[in-house]
Scaffold this motif. Structure first.
Motif, PDB file in Angstrom:
ATOM      1  N   ASP A 289      68.638  -8.894  70.404  1.00 43.18           N
ATOM      2  CA  ASP A 289      69.593  -7.805  70.510  1.00 43.18           C
ATOM      3  C   ASP A 289      69.730  -7.341  71.886  1.00 43.18           C
ATOM      4  O   ASP A 289      70.829  -6.973  72.374  1.00 43.18           O
ATOM      5  N   SER A 323      61.429 -14.158  67.578  1.00 39.14           N
ATOM      6  CA  SER A 323      62.481 -13.814  67.199  1.00 39.14           C
ATOM      7  C   SER A 323      63.174 -14.368  65.720  1.00 39.14           C
ATOM      8  O   SER A 323      64.051 -13.473  64.871  1.00 39.14           O
ATOM      9  N   LYS A 324      62.792 -15.574  65.467  1.00 39.40           N
ATOM     10  CA  LYS A 324      63.101 -16.138  64.444  1.00 39.40           C
ATOM     11  C   LYS A 324      62.670 -15.405  63.067  1.00 39.40           C
ATOM     12  O   LYS A 324      63.338 -15.031  62.231  1.00 39.40           O
ATOM     13  N   SER A 327      63.857 -11.705  62.639  1.00 37.47           N
ATOM     14  CA  SER A 327      65.316 -11.275  62.499  1.00 37.47           C
ATOM     15  C   SER A 327      65.722 -12.405  61.003  1.00 37.47           C
ATOM     16  O   SER A 327      66.686 -12.034  60.509  1.00 37.47           O
ATOM     17  N   LEU A 328      64.723 -13.263  60.768  1.00 45.50           N
ATOM     18  CA  LEU A 328      65.090 -14.216  59.669  1.00 45.50           C
ATOM     19  C   LEU A 328      66.555 -15.062  60.003  1.00 45.50           C
ATOM     20  O   LEU A 328      67.198 -15.518  59.152  1.00 45.50           O
ATOM     21  N   ASP A 329      66.549 -15.428  61.235  1.00 49.92           N
ATOM     22  CA  ASP A 329      67.819 -15.782  61.810  1.00 49.92           C
ATOM     23  C   ASP A 329      67.349 -17.086  62.584  1.00 49.92           C
ATOM     24  O   ASP A 329      66.716 -16.996  63.699  1.00 49.92           O
ATOM     25  N   PRO A 330      67.232 -18.412  62.281  1.00 54.13           N
ATOM     26  CA  PRO A 330      66.650 -19.567  62.964  1.00 54.13           C
ATOM     27  C   PRO A 330      67.394 -19.664  64.309  1.00 54.13           C
ATOM     28  O   PRO A 330      66.976 -20.583  65.136  1.00 54.13           O
ATOM     29  N   SER A 332      68.722 -17.020  66.240  1.00 46.56           N
ATOM     30  CA  SER A 332      68.551 -15.763  66.999  1.00 46.56           C
ATOM     31  C   SER A 332      68.512 -15.818  68.483  1.00 46.56           C
ATOM     32  O   SER A 332      69.246 -15.028  69.283  1.00 46.56           O
ATOM     33  N   SER A 334      68.580 -18.985  71.503  1.00 46.61           N
ATOM     34  CA  SER A 334      68.950 -20.256  71.760  1.00 46.61           C
ATOM     35  C   SER A 334      68.115 -21.032  72.783  1.00 46.61           C
ATOM     36  O   SER A 334      67.273 -19.997  73.273  1.00 46.61           O
TER      37      SER A 334
END
Length: 432
Positions: A289, A323-324, A327-330, A332, A334
């Motif tokens: 973020d 971070s992954k 956020s539950l975002d693989p 999130s 790079s």
């Protein structure tokens, strides 16, 4: 001395995220002079390094650490931040002397160099001793004399830590063509007061120094500051003009979007310390973020007492995985963002033209040996660096155009003497 790296894979960390295959990189003195697919002609070459099977990349920037704390590695674990500090760390630090600080610093530097670090931002005291060890090692350092005060009844003109900070600037700032830079420093909001903040802000402005602080490391720190002052530490420090010069703020775990707007507007770099934050149960900084908000985010190890190593490969991997999972975002973060946090973003936070393999940049470079089993096969060089590599894969460390570590050999440090000093002097003095 001119050094040529030949037939090497180059991870440039430039704006285009360039990765070059089978390339040549020429170092002239301290500066990168040529990068390309063709061997440079008509140049004096003092040393040629065959880079076949190896990756050349910018050296890591450990943008927040406390070098002498290597002596407290693994000591007092399993506690929250305040218990750990008050019952373990502070009592040991009271026993420190110049000799112990020097050997603790040297031990940290040996680990850092062999792990691929070419620059550090350090906050501590006994700064003259730390600097002299750094100078011998060959790496770069931004050094900050941590300032604390617990009473309004003090005079900055006679307060010894403030005197030491002024003397450091006079003696060391920009020493050896910028190898050493002195930063102004406040340890943290909860260990100081407005009188010291105003003095430090003015000190930084007058001497054109950067600022180095701990900020919003724990939830209790953030909430207590809001209760005391009606605002966050980031907003409070802006009010006291601590952000008038470029700054690095370590941790920032509990900062808010309003804080990030301040950071972006005032040029404050956030230093993410995932291993330390996890070990002390401080929380997980919302790094993705912050990056989306336009904040420069770099990586640090923090001190060895709250991390236990100077492994920037580990910091990269933890930053990505943390971070992954939060956020539950693989995707999130790079891979390119993570690598830049460890290199060019850290150099930017220090105010240095480094952290990138680019003509004109300072030659702070490392060679990573991809012949190793843990780096085979290699489908993606950047992914392997983050998720598979470790310090044992660092074949060479070049700081300021000078090779200071190669194939397991320290070229500027006497590692056996460091070990002897640790075991025969520092450990008995501090712990027995």
């Amino acid at each position: 001395m001119n050094t040529l790296f030949s037939h090497v894979t180059v991870v440039c960390m430039d704006a285009a995220n360039t990765v070059l295959q089978d390339s040549f990189v020429l170092i002239k003195g301290q500066i990168i002079a040529y990068i390309g697919p063709i061997r440079p002609q008509g140049e004096q070459i003092d040393r040629e390094v065959n880079g076949s099977g190896k990756v050349l990349m910018p050296g890591f920037v450990d943008a927040h650490t406390h070098l002498p704390m290597s002596l407290m590695r693994g000591y007092g674990g399993g506690h929250d931040l305040q218990t750990w500090l008050n019952e373990y760390i502070f009592p040991v630090e009271e026993k420190l002397d110049s000799r112990a600080v020097r050997v603790g610093t040297a031990l940290s530097l040996a680990e850092a160099i062999s792990s691929g670090i070419t620059s550090v931002s350090d906050m501590y005291y006994f700064c003259d001793d730390i600097i002299e060890e750094v100078v011998k090692s060959g790496i770069n350092a931004n050094i900050a004399r941590g300032l604390t005060v617990f009473s309004e009844d003090f005079d900055p003109n006679t307060y010894q830590p403030c005197i030491e900070a002024k003397e450091l600037v006079e003696k060391w700032h920009n020493y050896n063509d910028g190898q050493i830079r002195i930063d102004a420093c406040i340890h943290g909001e909860y260990t100081s007061n407005g009188k010291l903040w105003s003095w430090a802000a003015d000190f930084a402005r007058r001497n054109k120094l950067q600022m180095h602080v701990h900020l919003s490391e724990t939830k209790s720190e953030q909430l207590a500051c809001q209760q005391r002052h009606g605002m966050s530490p980031a907003a409070l420090f802006e009010k006291y003009r601590l952000w008038d010069t470029p700054a690095i703020a370590a941790h920032c775990v509990w900062t808010t979007p309003e804080d990030w707007e301040i950071f972006k507007r005032r040029g404050v770099s956030v230093i993410h310390n995932p291993a330390s934050n996890m070990k002390l149960a401080s929380g997980a900084a919302p790094v993705a973020d912050m990056l989306r908000a336009g904040v420069n985010v770099a990586l640090g190890t923090d001190g060895m007492s709250s991390n236990d190593n100077h492994n920037m490969f580990e910091e990269m991997k933890l930053a990505s995985l943390l971070s992954k999972v939060t956020s539950l975002d693989p995707v999130s973060l790079s891979d390119e963002q993570v690598l830049k946090m460890a290199t060019v973003n850290g150099a930017r936070a220090q105010g240095r033209h480094a952290g990138v393999v680019q003509v004109g940049a300072q030659a702070d470079l490392i060679l990573v040996d991809f012949h190793a089993p843990n780096l085979r096969p290699c489908h993606d060089v950047q992914a392997n660096l983050i998720y598979s590599a470790n310090p044992s894969n660092v074949y060479m460390n070049m700081a300021r155009g000078k090779i200071i570590y190669e194939n397991g050999a320290f070229l500027t440090l006497d590692i056996e003497e460091i070990y002897r000093e640790v075991e025969n002097y520092a450990v008995p003095k501090l712990f027995r």
